[in-house]
Motif scaffolding. Structure first.
Motif, mmCIF file in Angstrom:
data_model
loop_
_atom_site.group_PDB
_atom_site.id
_atom_site.type_symbol
_atom_site.label_atom_id
_atom_site.label_comp_id
_atom_site.label_asym_id
_atom_site.label_seq_id
_atom_site.Cartn_x
_atom_site.Cartn_y
_atom_site.Cartn_z
ATOM 1 N N ALA A 1 0.823 -1.216 0.000
ATOM 2 C CA ALA A 1 0.000 0.000 0.000
ATOM 3 C C ALA A 1 0.850 1.256 0.000
ATOM 4 N N ASN A 2 2.042 1.191 0.620
ATOM 5 C CA ASN A 2 2.947 2.345 0.659
ATOM 6 C C ASN A 2 4.381 1.842 0.802
ATOM 7 N N PRO A 3 5.095 1.660 -0.310
ATOM 8 C CA PRO A 3 6.463 1.123 -0.250
ATOM 9 C C PRO A 3 7.437 2.005 0.529
ATOM 10 N N LYS A 4 7.097 3.276 0.770
ATOM 11 C CA LYS A 4 8.001 4.182 1.467
ATOM 12 C C LYS A 4 7.867 4.116 2.985
ATOM 13 N N VAL A 5 6.931 3.311 3.509
ATOM 14 C CA VAL A 5 6.780 3.227 4.951
ATOM 15 C C VAL A 5 8.070 2.694 5.580
ATOM 16 N N LYS A 6 8.460 3.249 6.710
ATOM 17 C CA LYS A 6 9.715 2.875 7.373
ATOM 18 C C LYS A 6 9.456 1.790 8.409
ATOM 19 N N MET B 1 -3.542 4.423 3.472
ATOM 20 C CA MET B 1 -3.018 3.082 3.705
ATOM 21 C C MET B 1 -4.046 2.210 4.421
ATOM 22 N N LEU B 2 -4.675 2.768 5.444
ATOM 23 C CA LEU B 2 -5.672 2.011 6.201
ATOM 24 C C LEU B 2 -6.888 1.687 5.336
ATOM 25 N N LYS B 3 -7.335 2.647 4.566
ATOM 26 C CA LYS B 3 -8.483 2.425 3.684
ATOM 27 C C LYS B 3 -8.188 1.301 2.700
ATOM 28 N N THR B 4 -6.998 1.336 2.094
ATOM 29 C CA THR B 4 -6.609 0.288 1.152
ATOM 30 C C THR B 4 -6.530 -1.061 1.842
ATOM 31 N N TYR B 5 -5.962 -1.077 3.041
ATOM 32 C CA TYR B 5 -5.820 -2.344 3.763
ATOM 33 C C TYR B 5 -7.182 -2.935 4.132
ATOM 34 N N PHE B 6 -8.078 -2.093 4.629
ATOM 35 C CA PHE B 6 -9.400 -2.612 4.997
ATOM 36 C C PHE B 6 -10.126 -3.171 3.780
ATOM 37 N N SER B 7 -9.989 -2.511 2.651
ATOM 38 C CA SER B 7 -10.657 -2.964 1.438
ATOM 39 C C SER B 7 -10.146 -4.335 0.996
ATOM 40 N N ASN B 8 -8.875 -4.625 1.319
ATOM 41 C CA ASN B 8 -8.256 -5.884 0.905
ATOM 42 C C ASN B 8 -8.169 -6.908 2.028
#
Length: 284
Positions: free
Chosen positions: A216-221, A274-281
């Motif tokens: 969802a976000n490759p730049k997350v640390k 990110m959260l919206k995308t994760y919940f959808s999937n």
């Protein structure tokens, strides 16, 4: 959703809900959930709150967590309304953990139940240790009877007792790792910092979770730090059979544990996406 998150961040940041006085936030939090037809409040000890949205047996259950307490940077002569400033770039004020609270409340209001898991909302007391260690005289009863992390532990034990155990817990807090720069961190290996020996099943489930968030976000640390996600991870995985993934998703904050904390609005918006995308999937 970002506009509602900013609104809730401002409103919660203005309230002097310092450690051991978290109940000052309860009326506002409860007023938001009262307007959500599907939301149900669950009883829990202390200054903690638990809400549930959705109870469909065929769907997974994910918990969002944030802490209610603020560090008292003002002493005994604190203002009735704490200062908050908003610009096009950032929000300044008591952002730890009003940034997390604001995102949580915005998600609760806007979540599409037809495209989301069941949700639990954990709002905890006494996440902060700084006030208890350095200025216990500012806490109720001079800090006697209070302990860092007690809220998260009470919430976890209540959920276990009532069989409300989520498969995953996402703690929304703020991170000092970026030292004033924009960014989002994902803390995931709580067992490195608590007293838990992880099972292979927990490690595997956590790695799968991380992979979805990186997608969802490759730049997350990816990093680690201390907050309530340690307590949720420890208690749930010590006292239940199936693995319970516990992570923390945190936008940048600077300065940290001081007056005038700032969070970037873009970071808040990216975290929500990110959260919206994760919940959808989450059902795949």
């Amino acid at each position: 959703m970002i506009d509602r998150a900013i609104h809730h961040i401002i409103k919660t940041a203005e309230i002097p809900s310092f450690s051991s006085y978290e109940e000052r936030l309860h009326p506002y939090i409860c007023s938001v959930f009262k307007e959500i037809p599907e939301a149900q409040e669950q009883e829990v000890k202390g200054n903690n709150l638990i809400f549930r949205i959705g109870n469909r047996q065929e769907q997974p259950t994910i918990a969002l967590a944030a802490h209610l307490d603020k560090i008292n940077h003002y002493g005994k002569d604190y203002p009735d309304t704490l200062p908050v400033e908003v610009t096009d770039e950032y929000i300044e004020g008591a952002m730890d953990d009003c940034a997390g609270l604001g995102m949580m409340l915005a998600i609760a209001e806007k979540i599409d139940l037809d495209d989301a898991p069941n949700l639990l909302f954990f709002l905890s007391e006494m996440e902060e240790s700084k006030g208890l260690k350095e200025h216990p005289e500012l806490l109720r009863n001079n800090g006697e009877g209070y302990k860092h992390g007690m809220g998260a532990r009470r919430i976890a034990k209540q959920c276990i007792a009532e069989n409300w155990v989520p498969q995953q817990i996402i703690t929304l807090d703020t991170t000092p790792l970026f030292e004033g720069e924009s960014g989002i961190a994902l803390y995931s290996k709580h067992w490195e910092l608590n007293d838990l020996t992880p099972s292979e099943a927990l490690i595997e489930a956590t790695e799968k979770f991380i992979a979805k968030f990186i997608a969802a976000n490759p730049k997350v640390k990816l990093d680690n730090n201390t907050n309530d996600y340690l307590h949720y991870g420890e208690v749930f995985n010590q006292e239940t059979t199936d693995p319970v993934v516990s992570v923390a998703l945190e936008p940048s904050i600077y300065p940290y544990h001081q007056r005038g904390e700032r969070v970037f609005i873009d970071d808040i918006e990216r975290t929500l996406e990110m959260l919206k995308t994760y919940f959808s999937n989450s059902r795949s």
